[in-house]
Design a protein around this motif. Structure first.
Motif, PDB file in Angstrom:
ATOM      1  N   TRP A 186      34.439  35.223  41.646  1.00 49.99           N
ATOM      2  CA  TRP A 186      35.628  34.533  42.159  1.00 49.99           C
ATOM      3  C   TRP A 186      36.155  35.212  43.415  1.00 49.99           C
ATOM      4  CZ3 TRP A 186      36.306  29.813  40.879  1.00 49.99           C
ATOM      5  CH2 TRP A 186      36.048  29.359  39.587  1.00 49.99           C
ATOM      6  N   ILE A 244      49.565  27.816  40.248  1.00 51.79           N
ATOM      7  CA  ILE A 244      49.005  28.019  38.916  1.00 51.79           C
ATOM      8  C   ILE A 244      49.402  26.848  38.032  1.00 51.79           C
ATOM      9  CG2 ILE A 244      49.045  29.452  36.831  1.00 51.79           C
ATOM     10  CD1 ILE A 244      49.721  31.842  38.634  1.00 51.79           C
ATOM     11  N   PRO A 295      44.221  29.154  32.320  1.00 53.24           N
ATOM     12  CA  PRO A 295      43.834  30.255  33.214  1.00 53.24           C
ATOM     13  C   PRO A 295      44.260  31.636  32.733  1.00 53.24           C
ATOM     14  CG  PRO A 295      45.636  28.977  34.157  1.00 53.24           C
ATOM     15  CD  PRO A 295      45.138  28.207  32.982  1.00 53.24           C
ATOM     16  N   CYS A 321      48.972  30.173  46.789  1.00 54.91           N
ATOM     17  CA  CYS A 321      48.351  29.926  45.484  1.00 54.91           C
ATOM     18  C   CYS A 321      49.314  29.161  44.576  1.00 54.91           C
ATOM     19  CB  CYS A 321      47.979  31.273  44.851  1.00 54.91           C
ATOM     20  SG  CYS A 321      47.106  31.142  43.281  1.00 54.91           S
ATOM     21  N   TYR A 341      40.307  26.453  41.381  1.00 56.90           N
ATOM     22  CA  TYR A 341      39.458  27.354  40.610  1.00 56.90           C
ATOM     23  C   TYR A 341      39.642  27.052  39.126  1.00 56.90           C
ATOM     24  CZ  TYR A 341      38.962  30.577  44.675  1.00 56.90           C
ATOM     25  OH  TYR A 341      38.688  31.136  45.900  1.00 56.90           O
ATOM     26  N   LEU A 370      44.930  27.751  40.558  1.00 58.45           N
ATOM     27  CA  LEU A 370      44.269  28.382  39.412  1.00 58.45           C
ATOM     28  C   LEU A 370      44.562  27.581  38.159  1.00 58.45           C
ATOM     29  CD1 LEU A 370      45.095  32.134  40.158  1.00 58.45           C
ATOM     30  CD2 LEU A 370      42.962  30.915  40.627  1.00 58.45           C
ATOM     31  N   LEU A 372      39.027  28.578  36.270  1.00 59.40           N
ATOM     32  CA  LEU A 372      38.632  29.937  35.891  1.00 59.40           C
ATOM     33  C   LEU A 372      37.867  29.962  34.574  1.00 59.40           C
ATOM     34  CD1 LEU A 372      41.812  32.028  36.803  1.00 59.40           C
ATOM     35  CD2 LEU A 372      39.689  31.769  38.118  1.00 59.40           C
TER      36      LEU A 372
END
Length: 367
Positions: free
Chosen positions: A70, A111, A90, A109, A41, A85, A43
């Protein structure tokens, strides 16, 4: 001594993440209808830094994905999927916390952040989510001078990495602390010192060296026409590749001796090995030589969703927009079928040059 113990504790989890993705990639590649297992993603394409080597345009998106957009996409991804992410940065996205919450209800997930906006409050929020598996922080030199930090930013990054480790230990959390370093001519002579600092001072669990992308198409925030994938790219040519090789050899020796997890992207050699790294000069070739690489399977298992909703596999060729179509209809759609057909028949194309997902052929890995 505690440093090496920590590295051993986290390495098994790190290896399992990579192994699982490789296994799912093979399964999805052979299947007729499975959805991808990795979703990136993007973002936002906005960032609090203006790194000169950044591959994104960082212009404000006219019609950006909302928090609701999202979350709607997140409701469509399969249970076996993992979400990364990223941005831009982000943490500048206003709905970040709600999106993280929505993802980690059912999915793992990761990051990727530059770390400058991390605070103790952010650390507390992140560690509340057991399914947050990896937090990756970008550090390209000691002080991150190449990223043009404002005064005090570096000290803040170091302080909050320390807070993250302390709070992770108290919480009994297993989130991996990963550091990513872009390989540049400017930091060529310091790569080993950067790595040693990240391992010994910042006490990261894993570390990755990433070569500059060889094509403007890769993971860009602007979409291009389909036929761009065949055009000869204009990659950055390293002037200090011999120095880079010698520095990476020092990293390999240290990582192997101390059982530290280190990676190269693309994977042009193993960093936990008693054997020297193979020749990597072919990375500097201007024209992309398909014969150097294995056929790529990752457009089957990994996709990106841009800040404006355009979904693309790896090269920024829009397969459709998730604000207008369902995830499954895009992935099973004609444009994506066309793209996968090209990769399946040709293995790789010019737009793949120096992509982090490339796998060199066995002959190059053993030279």
């Amino acid at each position: 001594m505690g440093l090496i113990v920590r590295g051993k504790e986290m390495s098994s989890s790190d290896v399992s993440i990579h192994k699982r993705h490789e296994q799912l990639t093979d399964t999805i590649y052979e299947s007729s209808g499975m959805l991808p297992s990795r979703y990136v993603y993007i973002l936002t394409n906005l960032c609090n830094f203006s790194c000169p080597f950044c591959f994104q345009y960082r212009k404000k998106t006219k019609d950006p994905m909302t928090k609701e957009d999202w979350l709607k996409v997140t409701s469509q991804i399969p249970d076996y999927a993992r979400v990364t992410l990223t941005g831009g940065e982000p943490l500048v996205y206003k709905g970040f916390t709600e999106i993280l919450e929505g993802i980690t209800e059912n999915n793992d997930c990761n990051i990727i952040t530059n770390g400058a906006l991390l605070t103790e409050q952010w650390v507390d929020i992140l560690l509340q989510h057991p399914r947050l598996k990896v937090i990756s922080i970008s550090i390209d030199d000691v002080g991150n001078k190449s990223r043009q930090l404002k005064p005090g930013m570096w000290e803040n990054i170091v302080r909050n990495i320390s807070k993250f480790r302390e709070k992770r230990t108290r919480a009994g959390a297993e989130t991996i602390l990963d550091i990513k370093t872009i390989v540049l001519d400017e930091n060529a002579e310091e790569l080993f010192n950067i790595y040693k600092y990240c391992v010994e001072e910042l006490r990261c669990d894993t570390h990755a060296f990433q070569f500059l992308k060889g094509s403007h198409l890769q993971h860009a925030d602007t979409m291009y026409e389909f036929d761009e994938i065949y055009k000869i790219p204009e990659p950055s040519v390293y002037k200090n590749l011999e120095i880079i090789y010698r520095q990476l050899e020092k990293v390999r020796e240290y990582a192997t001796k101390n059982n530290q997890r280190s990676y190269l992207h693309p994977i042009v050699g193993k960093m936990q090995s008693s054997s020297s790294l193979p020749d990597i000069n072919y990375l500097n070739e201007v024209e992309f030589n398909q014969s150097n690489y294995q056929a790529c399977k990752f457009p089957w298992s990994s996709v990106h969703i841009n800040a404006d909703g355009h979904l693309f596999p790896c090269m920024a060729i829009s397969m459709g927009n998730v604000k207008e179509q369902s995830l499954e209809s895009i992935i099973q759609g004609e444009t994506f079928k066309k793209f996968r057909k090209v990769i399946k028949e040709q293995g790789t194309v010019s737009g793949c040059h120096r992509c982090g997902w490339l796998r060199p052929n066995e002959k190059l890995l053993t030279q």
